[in-house]
Scaffold this motif. Structure first.
Motif: not given
Length: 330
Positions: A14-17, A249-252, A257-261, A272-281
């Motif tokens: 995804d980060r090179t798409e 490309a990675q910034k996109l 990943l935070m778009v919930s629509a 939820a996985a992204v929010e947990d990752t942000i809280a941890t890392m």
């Protein structure tokens, strides 16, 4: 001014798409993006130098830097990172219950010099006191027989590394108890097909890996992006141009990943996985660049040297194009 055409081999992350689709274009460069499995990319780049730029195993890259004519120079872009506690598998016949039980055992690895086993051996040494030279390694094909080391390595005598038989596979051997454990980037197929015979050393690996990150701040780097050195020497500006494009490309992806629509991935609890990752890392949990990765890189190069793969511990300055040492933000 004409643009420089460069071939680039990498898996379809995804980060090179955005680089693959052309949404992001490196300044002055037209990329011929070839999506290949990582094993094919590594083999073709390391053995034949077939691409101008390619994703590359960090361990293999470090091995090449110890040769008389190092063929590549890397930029601090890390398309693959992975916590590695999940990659330690044990045979039910081994009697292994905890890391210290690995001492004296028979350990399977697809290749001794692979990045994942380097990290696993180093983590086991630093966190659990398991000396990398205290076991015997057996290398070969995980699912298909006949695999060899991509690069010839000369190890100190204290490391015991033995090829498995020409008809044997690591996956079958651990299930049958011929190997006590396996350190690998991929789970052996028998872990899924014969779960009563093969299990993880750390069943609750997510909690273990989160604790490891909290203690060390290390998110292990698996792969770098390497430029063929002759290409780099003719046009040294390409290192910075490529680096900037990978960051953009990675910034996109961080944003998508935070778009919930409408979910970017097929993961039902993606948000939820992204929010947990942000809280941890933290918000930039997959950092590129030198400054935010120096400790991770230096830990790896120490492991690489201690495990007999580098004649000396490489420095960060040895590894990356100097044009990429100036940090910036898109």
């Amino acid at each position: 001014m004409s643009r420089l055409n460069l071939s680039f081999a990498c898996w379809g992350y995804d980060r090179t798409e955005a680089l693959q689709t052309g949404q992001v274009r490196p300044d002055g460069i037209d990329l011929n993006f070839q999506v290949l499995d990582v094993e094919e990319t590594f083999f073709r780049m390391i053995r034949n130098r077939e691409f101008d730029v390619a994703e590359m195993s960090m361990s293999s890259y470090c091995v090449t830097l110890g040769r008389e004519d190092p063929g590549f120079i890397a930029i601090p872009v890390f398309p693959s990172r992975f916590f590695r506690h999940a990659g330690i598998f044990v045979s039910a016949k081994s009697g292994i219950e905890k890391p210290s039980d690995l001492v004296g055992k028979r350990i399977g690895v697809p290749e001794y010099q692979l990045t994942a086993p380097v990290w696993i051996r180093g983590i086991l040494q630093d966190e659990y006191g398991v000396d990398p030279s205290s076991v015997t390694y057996f290398f070969g094909g995980e699912e298909e027989p006949g695999r060899e080391e991509k690069l010839k390595i000369n190890l100190p005598e204290k490391f015991k590394v033995i090829p498995i038989g020409p008809e044997q596979t690591i996956s079958r051997m651990i299930a049958d108890g011929e190997l006590d454990a396996v350190y690998a980037p991929r789970a052996p197929s028998t872990f899924y097909s014969e779960p009563e015979k093969v299990r993880r050393l750390f069943p609750d690996f997510v909690s273990v890996e989160k604790a490891y990150f909290a203690k060390t701040g290390i998110f292990p780097i698996m792969h770098v992006v390497a430029i063929r050195r002759d290409v780099y020497e003719k046009n040294r500006w390409v290192a910075q141009a490529l680096y900037k494009a990978f960051v953009e490309a990675q910034k996109l992806v961080y944003e998508q990943l935070m778009v919930s629509a409408s979910l970017k991935t097929m993961l039902p609890w993606q948000i939820a996985a992204v929010e947990d990752t942000i809280a941890t890392m933290g918000k930039e949990w997959w950092p590129y660049g030198i400054d935010r990765n120096r400790h991770v890189i230096e830990t790896f190069t120490r492991y690489h040297h201690e495990q007999g793969l580098s004649p000396r511990q490489l420095t960060v300055e040895d590894m990356f194009a100097p044009e990429t040492f100036s940090e910036f933000r898109i």
